[in-house]
Design a protein around this motif. Structure first.
Motif, PDB file in Angstrom:
ATOM      1  N   GLU A  94       0.833  -1.193   0.000  1.00 18.47           N
ATOM      2  CA  GLU A  94       0.000   0.000   0.000  1.00 18.47           C
ATOM      3  C   GLU A  94       0.877   1.255   0.000  1.00 18.47           C
ATOM      4  O   GLU A  94       1.813   1.370   0.790  1.00 18.47           O
ATOM      5  N   SER A  95       0.564   2.181  -0.883  1.00 18.75           N
ATOM      6  CA  SER A  95       1.286   3.464  -0.939  1.00 18.75           C
ATOM      7  C   SER A  95       0.401   4.483  -1.630  1.00 18.75           C
ATOM      8  O   SER A  95       0.676   4.912  -2.746  1.00 18.75           O
ATOM      9  N   ILE A  96      -0.667   4.864  -0.964  1.00 13.94           N
ATOM     10  CA  ILE A  96      -1.694   5.695  -1.584  1.00 13.94           C
ATOM     11  C   ILE A  96      -1.151   7.059  -1.996  1.00 13.94           C
ATOM     12  O   ILE A  96      -1.500   7.601  -3.040  1.00 13.94           O
ATOM     13  N   CYS A  97      -0.260   7.626  -1.162  1.00  7.44           N
ATOM     14  CA  CYS A  97       0.205   8.998  -1.417  1.00  7.44           C
ATOM     15  C   CYS A  97       1.348   9.052  -2.413  1.00  7.44           C
ATOM     16  O   CYS A  97       1.825  10.140  -2.750  1.00  7.44           O
ATOM     17  N   GLY A  98       1.831   7.903  -2.891  1.00  3.93           N
ATOM     18  CA  GLY A  98       2.901   7.893  -3.885  1.00  3.93           C
ATOM     19  C   GLY A  98       4.268   8.228  -3.334  1.00  3.93           C
ATOM     20  O   GLY A  98       5.117   8.752  -4.041  1.00  3.93           O
ATOM     21  N   GLY A  99       4.492   7.928  -2.046  1.00  9.49           N
ATOM     22  CA  GLY A  99       5.822   8.120  -1.478  1.00  9.49           C
ATOM     23  C   GLY A  99       6.033   9.436  -0.772  1.00  9.49           C
ATOM     24  O   GLY A  99       7.180   9.774  -0.443  1.00  9.49           O
ATOM     25  N   LYS A 100       4.968  10.173  -0.489  1.00  9.93           N
ATOM     26  CA  LYS A 100       5.127  11.464   0.188  1.00  9.93           C
ATOM     27  C   LYS A 100       5.174  11.328   1.714  1.00  9.93           C
ATOM     28  O   LYS A 100       5.476  12.283   2.426  1.00  9.93           O
ATOM     29  N   GLU A 132      -1.915   6.342  -5.473  1.00  6.10           N
ATOM     30  CA  GLU A 132      -3.236   5.774  -5.721  1.00  6.10           C
ATOM     31  C   GLU A 132      -4.080   6.659  -6.631  1.00  6.10           C
ATOM     32  O   GLU A 132      -4.841   6.176  -7.449  1.00  6.10           O
ATOM     33  N   GLU A 133      -3.930   7.972  -6.489  1.00  5.11           N
ATOM     34  CA  GLU A 133      -4.803   8.887  -7.200  1.00  5.11           C
ATOM     35  C   GLU A 133      -4.159   9.389  -8.493  1.00  5.11           C
ATOM     36  O   GLU A 133      -2.931   9.420  -8.631  1.00  5.11           O
ATOM     37  N   LEU A 134      -5.002   9.810  -9.419  1.00  5.22           N
ATOM     38  CA  LEU A 134      -4.518  10.237 -10.731  1.00  5.22           C
ATOM     39  C   LEU A 134      -3.586  11.444 -10.644  1.00  5.22           C
ATOM     40  O   LEU A 134      -2.554  11.496 -11.315  1.00  5.22           O
ATOM     41  N   LEU A 135      -3.944  12.415  -9.808  1.00  6.96           N
ATOM     42  CA  LEU A 135      -3.107  13.613  -9.712  1.00  6.96           C
ATOM     43  C   LEU A 135      -1.737  13.284  -9.134  1.00  6.96           C
ATOM     44  O   LEU A 135      -0.733  13.911  -9.498  1.00  6.96           O
ATOM     45  N   THR A 136      -1.679  12.298  -8.250  1.00  9.77           N
ATOM     46  CA  THR A 136      -0.388  11.875  -7.703  1.00  9.77           C
ATOM     47  C   THR A 136       0.483  11.298  -8.806  1.00  9.77           C
ATOM     48  O   THR A 136       1.683  11.584  -8.891  1.00  9.77           O
ATOM     49  N   GLY A 158       1.800  13.975 -11.095  1.00 14.90           N
ATOM     50  CA  GLY A 158       2.952  14.619 -10.479  1.00 14.90           C
ATOM     51  C   GLY A 158       4.205  13.776 -10.595  1.00 14.90           C
ATOM     52  O   GLY A 158       5.296  14.303 -10.867  1.00 14.90           O
ATOM     53  N   TYR A 159       4.072  12.454 -10.434  1.00 14.87           N
ATOM     54  CA  TYR A 159       5.234  11.564 -10.534  1.00 14.87           C
ATOM     55  C   TYR A 159       5.783  11.558 -11.960  1.00 14.87           C
ATOM     56  O   TYR A 159       6.993  11.415 -12.179  1.00 14.87           O
ATOM     57  N   ALA A 160       4.897  11.752 -12.936  1.00 12.80           N
ATOM     58  CA  ALA A 160       5.308  11.725 -14.347  1.00 12.80           C
ATOM     59  C   ALA A 160       5.860  13.057 -14.828  1.00 12.80           C
ATOM     60  O   ALA A 160       6.118  13.220 -16.021  1.00 12.80           O
ATOM     61  N   ALA A 161       6.064  14.001 -13.914  1.00 14.03           N
ATOM     62  CA  ALA A 161       6.538  15.329 -14.322  1.00 14.03           C
ATOM     63  C   ALA A 161       7.936  15.277 -14.927  1.00 14.03           C
ATOM     64  O   ALA A 161       8.279  16.095 -15.775  1.00 14.03           O
ATOM     65  N   SER A 162       8.749  14.316 -14.506  1.00 14.06           N
ATOM     66  CA  SER A 162      10.094  14.170 -15.072  1.00 14.06           C
ATOM     67  C   SER A 162      10.091  13.070 -16.118  1.00 14.06           C
ATOM     68  O   SER A 162       9.274  12.144 -16.053  1.00 14.06           O
ATOM     69  N   GLY A 217      -8.989   2.676 -21.004  1.00 12.28           N
ATOM     70  CA  GLY A 217      -8.426   3.291 -19.808  1.00 12.28           C
ATOM     71  C   GLY A 217      -8.869   4.729 -19.715  1.00 12.28           C
ATOM     72  O   GLY A 217      -9.311   5.327 -20.702  1.00 12.28           O
ATOM     73  N   ASN A 218      -8.774   5.290 -18.520  1.00 10.85           N
ATOM     74  CA  ASN A 218      -9.100   6.707 -18.417  1.00 10.85           C
ATOM     75  C   ASN A 218      -8.025   7.534 -19.112  1.00 10.85           C
ATOM     76  O   ASN A 218      -6.992   7.017 -19.533  1.00 10.85           O
ATOM     77  N   THR A 219      -8.257   8.810 -19.243  1.00 11.37           N
ATOM     78  CA  THR A 219      -7.375   9.668 -20.035  1.00 11.37           C
ATOM     79  C   THR A 219      -5.941   9.655 -19.510  1.00 11.37           C
ATOM     80  O   THR A 219      -4.982   9.589 -20.287  1.00 11.37           O
ATOM     81  N   VAL A 220      -5.784   9.676 -18.196  1.00  5.64           N
ATOM     82  CA  VAL A 220      -4.437   9.670 -17.615  1.00  5.64           C
ATOM     83  C   VAL A 220      -3.754   8.343 -17.889  1.00  5.64           C
ATOM     84  O   VAL A 220      -2.571   8.305 -18.275  1.00  5.64           O
ATOM     85  N   MET A 221      -4.475   7.233 -17.729  1.00  4.99           N
ATOM     86  CA  MET A 221      -3.871   5.921 -17.994  1.00  4.99           C
ATOM     87  C   MET A 221      -3.462   5.789 -19.454  1.00  4.99           C
ATOM     88  O   MET A 221      -2.396   5.235 -19.762  1.00  4.99           O
ATOM     89  N   ASN A 222      -4.282   6.285 -20.368  1.00 10.24           N
ATOM     90  CA  ASN A 222      -3.925   6.240 -21.794  1.00 10.24           C
ATOM     91  C   ASN A 222      -2.652   7.031 -22.060  1.00 10.24           C
ATOM     92  O   ASN A 222      -1.778   6.597 -22.815  1.00 10.24           O
ATOM     93  N   HIS A 223      -2.553   8.198 -21.443  1.00  5.57           N
ATOM     94  CA  HIS A 223      -1.348   9.014 -21.621  1.00  5.57           C
ATOM     95  C   HIS A 223      -0.114   8.290 -21.077  1.00  5.57           C
ATOM     96  O   HIS A 223       0.933   8.246 -21.732  1.00  5.57           O
ATOM     97  N   LEU A 224      -0.232   7.751 -19.883  1.00  5.95           N
ATOM     98  CA  LEU A 224       0.928   7.116 -19.252  1.00  5.95           C
ATOM     99  C   LEU A 224       1.352   5.859 -20.012  1.00  5.95           C
ATOM    100  O   LEU A 224       2.551   5.607 -20.184  1.00  5.95           O
TER     101      LEU A 224
END
Length: 615
Positions: free
Chosen positions: A40-46, A235-239, A242-246, A286-293
């Protein structure tokens, strides 16, 4: 002066007895991912969710400052050796235990086998190649025809054309119907005909589900599922955005999505006795974010309200995405509509058949991201809301996935005030999943522990003061599977109220915008795990969904997968998907003035009276 390389250390994870070697100074969460484990890591490592708890058995490590994790681990837990994996740097050989509450153990994933298509018009067709010499020209100028094919002349490369010119080697051509004119994907020896297969995938934020089918008949041979490997990064799309910013972060998430899809494909191929190289077509919902990733596209602009999103389907090759299939296989991503309404919602609509009905219908898919569509065959309008995580156990202190030990059903006795619960697998409770959370909210209201504004009654027997304010003791420490109490805090209830208000408010915006009442809706389509596992009557009583007195309720299961399968084997479905995406109206709730009013009205249980006429 060149710095020496960091020494290599061994990290052991129990009770799996999994060993991984990493350089000293590596993040423990990175080591867990490298070991092939998912926690489990809902916050993406924050360090803010407190879900990635581990216990240090031996060795040395350093923690991030207490300002990050101090509110997530008690002094007693620290003394017992607990750490948050995302905040730990490993310095030497070490051994950690991943406790039961941090593990993702046999999650309950909704796998719905789609109905087999009646008329099959697959993405890839196979034709015998016929060569005819052109009079007066050399052999190298032969005419190429495809037996039984009629239509626009297919496109092929010069390299493919010259590969055909050996008359002693009869061949068949594989044509992709995704293009106009069709595109030649590959040539195969005609004397050893190959049966062609396709795979349909529901690429969810949390889970990945797929089915394998014969392209000539549409017969479904196997279904399989797994967790999306991206969940360790948030866990969330916005997280994840943010991780994909680099570039490195985007590459990591792309490979994680592809690896999860490959896990599913490998299982499908093994169970069906099919070689992956015989898979020549894939569809992804997939949702829009999943398609992009998945496609390696920068999703950062999707954070902006009213961002312009292409509604043209993304088409890639299996080789380009690193998918386990024939390298020439094409991958068709069902088209996106907006930044948070994507191909998964289009798949739901195809499954529901909304594009063919004259009746007013509402489709609701409350997954990690909530997608809602209102309309009929003449028009459709959509919204998205950040409601799903709460209904999947995320964001709740004791929340967990629907897996063994999760409290999945709760009943309250208004007379005695007592609450009873059951767990998945009849195991000692470890936490509470989405269906249990909705049940619990209703039970708390029925027993008087919670008022109509979602606030705890301090006089209720199991309501007490906790470190974060009022809390309700659901499970004593001697009853739980973790040895710790399971409590629901006022912060948890506030988050749940926020989520239910977002969902109900979003539906109200659609009804108001198009001047409809709840009595006008004739069909309510509920997609995904929310529709399959949640008690819908209780969802209405709590106010997640309005009451539609004239509507027939349809549980369509994994509508995204069924829609992806339909697009795999039906040209008509692909055309419908693209038409719906092109013409659908999207209302961005971040900029819609009516949403604030509807959201505020939904912050009561159940909500605005005209949305609950008989409640």
């Amino acid at each position: 002066m060149e710095q020496p390389d960091a020494p290599v250390i061994r990290v052991i994870f129990q009770p799996m007895n999994r060993v991984v070697t990493v350089p000293s100074g590596t993040s423990l969460l990175s080591a867990i991912v490298l070991a092939g484990l998912t926690i489990e890591s809902i916050c993406g490592g924050k360090g803010t969710c407190g879900k990635c708890r581990v216990i240090l058995n031996s060795g040395s490590c350093t923690d991030a400052p207490d300002t990050v994790t101090g509110c997530r681990l008690t002094r007693k837990e620290r003394e017992a050796g607990y750490h948050l994996a995302c905040q730990v740097t490993v310095l030497s050989d070490a051994e950690f235990t991943i406790p039961v509450e941090s593990r993702i153990d046999s999650p309950q994933i909704l796998v719905t086998k789609p109905a087999v298509a009646g008329t099959v018009e697959p993405m890839v067709m196979q034709y015998l190649v016929e060569l005819f010499p052109i009079e007066g020209l050399p052999v190298a100028s032969q005419s190429v025809r495809f037996a039984g094919y009629s239509g626009l002349r297919p496109r092929m490369t010069d390299e493919q054309y010259h590969a055909l010119l050996d008359p002693d080697t009869p061949q068949t051509a594989l044509l992709s119907t995704l293009h106009s004119p069709p595109k030649v994907l590959a040539f195969l020896p005609a004397e050893n005909p190959v049966r062609l297969y396709g795979v349909a995938i529901d690429l969810g934020t949390t889970t990945v589900v797929g089915c394998l089918a014969r392209l000539d008949t549409g017969e479904i041979l196997a279904t399989a599922s797994t967790l999306n490997r991206q969940i360790t990064y948030g866990e969330e799309l916005l997280t994840r955005i943010g991780y994909a910013a680099s570039p490195a972060g985007l590459a990591t998430l792309q490979k994680s999505a592809a690896a999860a899809i490959n896990d599913v494909i490998a299982t499908l191929a093994l169970n069906a006795g099919v070689e992956p190289t015989a898979i020549f077509a894939l569809t992804i919902a997939g949702n829009t974010v999943m398609n992009h990733l998945l496609c390696g596209l920068d999703p950062h602009y999707l954070e902006l309200a009213d961002a312009e999103v292409s509604r043209v389907p993304l088409i890639r090759t299996a080789q380009g995405l690193g998918l386990l299939a024939n390298p020439a296989a094409e991958v068709y991503c069902l088209p996106n509509v907006s930044r948070f309404v994507g191909g998964d919602a289009i798949g739901d609509m195809i499954t529901a058949g909304m594009q063919e009905s004259d009746d007013l219908s509402l489709m609701v898919d409350l997954g990690t991201n909530g997608e809602i569509v209102l309309g009929d065959r003449h028009w459709s309008a959509s919204v998205s809301c950040a409601s799903g995580p709460a209904f999947e156990g995320a964001g709740i202190r004791a929340g967990m996935r629907a897996m063994k030990g999760a409290i999945d059903h709760v009943e309250g006795d208004p007379t005695t005030g007592k609450i009873r619960w059951t767990t998945i697998g009849a195991a000692p409770p470890r936490g509470i999943c989405g269906s249990g959370i909705v049940d619990l909210a209703v039970a708390l209201v029925e027993t008087g522990a919670l008022d109509f504004a979602g606030k705890f009654d301090s006089t209720s027997p199991r309501v007490r003061a906790g470190p974060d304010g009022a809390e309700y003791l659901l499970v004593r420490d001697d009853e739980s599977g973790t040895g710790r109490e399971i409590v629901i805090t006022q912060q948890d209830i506030d988050y749940l109220m926020d989520s239910k208000a977002a969902a109900c408010g979003a539906i109200a915006v659609l009804l108001k915008r198009y001047k409809h009442t709840v009595g006008d809706v004739r069909h309510l389509y509920l997609a995904g795990a929310f529709g399959a596992y949640t008690n819908i009557e209780k969802a209405v009583r709590f106010g997640i969904l309005p009451w539609f007195p004239a509507a027939t309720v349809h549980m369509i299961g994994n509508g995204s997968l069924s829609g992806a399968y339909a697009c795999l084997v039906s040209e008509k479905s692909r055309a419908a998907a693209e038409s719906m995406a092109r013409h659908m109206v999207y209302i961005d709730l971040m900029t819609d003035t009516a949403f604030a009013e509807e959201y505020a009205a939904a912050l009561y249980i159940p909500g605005r009276p005209d949305l609950f006429p008989s409640k």
